[in-house]
Design an enzyme around this catalytic site. Structure first.
Site, PDB file in Angstrom:
ATOM      1  N   SER A  19       0.884  -0.806   0.272  1.00  0.00           N
ATOM      2  CA  SER A  19       0.070  -0.027  -0.250  1.00  0.00           C
ATOM      3  C   SER A  19       0.967   1.156  -0.001  1.00  0.00           C
ATOM      4  CB  SER A  19      -1.091   0.014   0.938  1.00  0.00           C
ATOM      5  OG  SER A  19      -1.855   1.316   1.465  1.00  0.00           O
ATOM      6  N   GLU A  20       0.690   2.140  -0.890  1.00  0.00           N
ATOM      7  CA  GLU A  20       1.380   3.466  -1.629  1.00  0.00           C
ATOM      8  C   GLU A  20       2.071   3.707  -0.460  1.00  0.00           C
ATOM      9  OE1 GLU A  20      -0.696   2.313  -3.567  1.00  0.00           O
ATOM     10  OE2 GLU A  20      -1.343   4.767  -4.378  1.00  0.00           O
ATOM     11  N   ASN A  21       1.197   4.590   0.918  1.00  0.00           N
ATOM     12  CA  ASN A  21       1.233   5.341   1.301  1.00  0.00           C
ATOM     13  C   ASN A  21       2.585   4.800   2.662  1.00  0.00           C
ATOM     14  OD1 ASN A  21      -1.279   3.077   2.095  1.00  0.00           O
ATOM     15  ND2 ASN A  21      -1.469   4.157   4.154  1.00  0.00           N
TER      16      ASN A  21
END
Lengths: 208, 234
Positions: A45-47
């Site tokens: 999850s790129e966060n």
């Protein structure tokens, strides 16, 4: 007949190989996680997370634990957390094997448009431009035509691009197409879909 | 030197001026410096530029500063959750510079590391690349993006010691470390400040050299998209 959302996700899951680190976009791509079976896949999850788990049980939501769609999620035994610069460092650095994401338009040269419709509400590209420029393989999962029946698989994109020449494979409700020299090549037809149906719903050049 | 302040207003005292560039941590409403944003609202500082991945929602996060028209410009990757933002942007009251999310994070990290520019493939062939220097490396085209050097950084962490060493929690880390690094001065708000020696030095996520002022406070920590699954019957 054609594939429904879940069948498209199931077909997309076949693209994933044991041991891959993968980023799944919002919408149909999120459903791909339901079809990985026994394969050892780590979701990014790129966060700032590797090893994204399922949604929490009611009452166990944690405001400090969300995915890139801002939904509450859970961690797994393998999970690691990191900051946004590190997260996009692994994306830009080609460490993420594949991204599976939705699209508004895809062109026969691999151009992708999925972030903006001029004149309408503009939300932003988020991490999509970084993902398509950086990951090993870009797989688009989308309906073959829009709600007006127009092809979304085009000779040239009409909307502002997310990435130029970035798409490797397109999975739609009608079948699977690869971006190759000179246009798109049919890899598979959806259940009950004829090659003529696929071709007539596709504006892009189909080679071979 | 004392880094711990009694509250957000005191921690920001003397640091705010109209027209300044502020880098803020947070992703959506997760890990945002909600107490410091409220204090900036109360201070009434105007014409602010924010480098922040998102702009909050209408009544939380940076959204509260949009309501009071204290923001002149946003540098962000995604602003989809904020109706007031859209209204001000479409009417021309608010400037918006879209940055791809990873480019924004790296611009902050680079600024904090004294790197004025870097080349990236992200955005090549898109509107993002217009007007930017293009350069080929090993047969591939990249564009030049510039480091962000902010006047002030505001961030949220989970725990700190009194020297400003920070530990974040889960995905609330997000933009906070790079945002903290790129400011001339960084103010951090945390849920708990402990005396030096109580945090394991091997577990520090952001060393106190980046953190100049510190407050402890109660955080609302609002959830933007509450998603759950059903418990399976036993």
């Amino acid at each position: 007949m054609a594939w429904d959302r879940n069948q498209m996700a199931e077909r997309a899951a076949q693209e994933l190989e044991d041991g891959m680190y993968v980023n799944l976009g919002i919408g149909i791509p999120t459903l791909v996680a339901n079809y990985v079976g026994d394969k050892d896949i780590t979701l990014q999850s790129e966060n700032g997370m590797l090893g994204m788990g399922p949604f929490p049980y009611e009452g166990e939501e944690d405001p400090d634990l969300i995915n890139a769609g801002k939904q509450t999620i859970t961690e797994l035994a393998r999970t690691s957390y990191f900051d946004s610069a590190t997260s996009f460092g692994m994306i830009r650095g080609g460490k993420i094997a594949a991204a599976i994401l939705g699209a508004m338009e895809v062109a026969e040269n691999g151009d992708l448009a999925n972030w903006m419709i001029p004149g309408k509400l503009v939300k932003g590209m988020g991490g999509a431009m970084d993902l398509v420029a950086g990951v090993g393989r870009v797989i688009v999962v989308m309906d073959h035509t829009n709600k007006h029946g127009d092809s979304k698989v085009l000779k040239e994109c009409t909307l502002p691009l997310t990435g130029k020449g970035v798409v490797d494979r397109i999975i739609t409700n009608l079948g699977v197409l690869d971006v190759v020299e000179g246009g798109l090549k049919i890899v598979a037809l959806a259940d009950g879909v004829s090659e003529d149906e696929l071709r007539s719903a596709t504006e892009a050049t189909i080679v071979g | 030197m004392k880094k711990v302040y009694a509250n957000a207003a005191e921690a920001l005292d003397g640091l705010l001026h109209d027209g300044m560039l502020i880098a803020a941590g947070g992703f959506g409403l997760c890990g945002i410096p909600e107490l410091l944003l409220q204090a900036i609202k109360d201070a009434g500082t105007k014409d602010l530029t924010f480098a922040s991945n998102n702009a909050g929602v209408d009544d939380f996060g940076i959204g509260i500063l949009l309501q009071t028209k204290q923001v002149k410009k946003m540098i962000s990757s995604y602003v989809g959750e904020n109706a007031e933002f859209m209204r001000q942007y479409l009417s021309g009251e608010l400037e918006l510079e879209f940055n791809p999310q990873g480019t924004l994070a790296e611009r902050m990290r680079a600024g904090g590391c004294g790197i004025p520019g870097f080349y990236t493939k992200t955005g090549v062939g898109t509107v993002i690349a217009e007007g930017k220097e293009h350069k080929d490396f090993n047969g591939e085209t990249y564009i030049l993006e510039e480091g962000i050097f902010a006047d002030l950084s505001i961030v949220k962490a989970w725990k700190a010691d009194d020297t400003g060493n920070l530990i974040f929690r889960k995905t609330a880390r997000n933009f906070n470390p790079p945002a903290a690094m790129c400011g001339k001065i960084c103010v951090a708000e945390v849920e708990e400040i402990v005396p030096r020696g109580e945090l394991d030095p091997d577990q520090i996520h952001l060393p106190g050299i980046y953190v100049h002022r510190l407050i402890q406070g109660e955080h609302e920590k609002r959830i933007e998209q509450r998603t759950t699954r059903k418990r399976e019957e036993a």
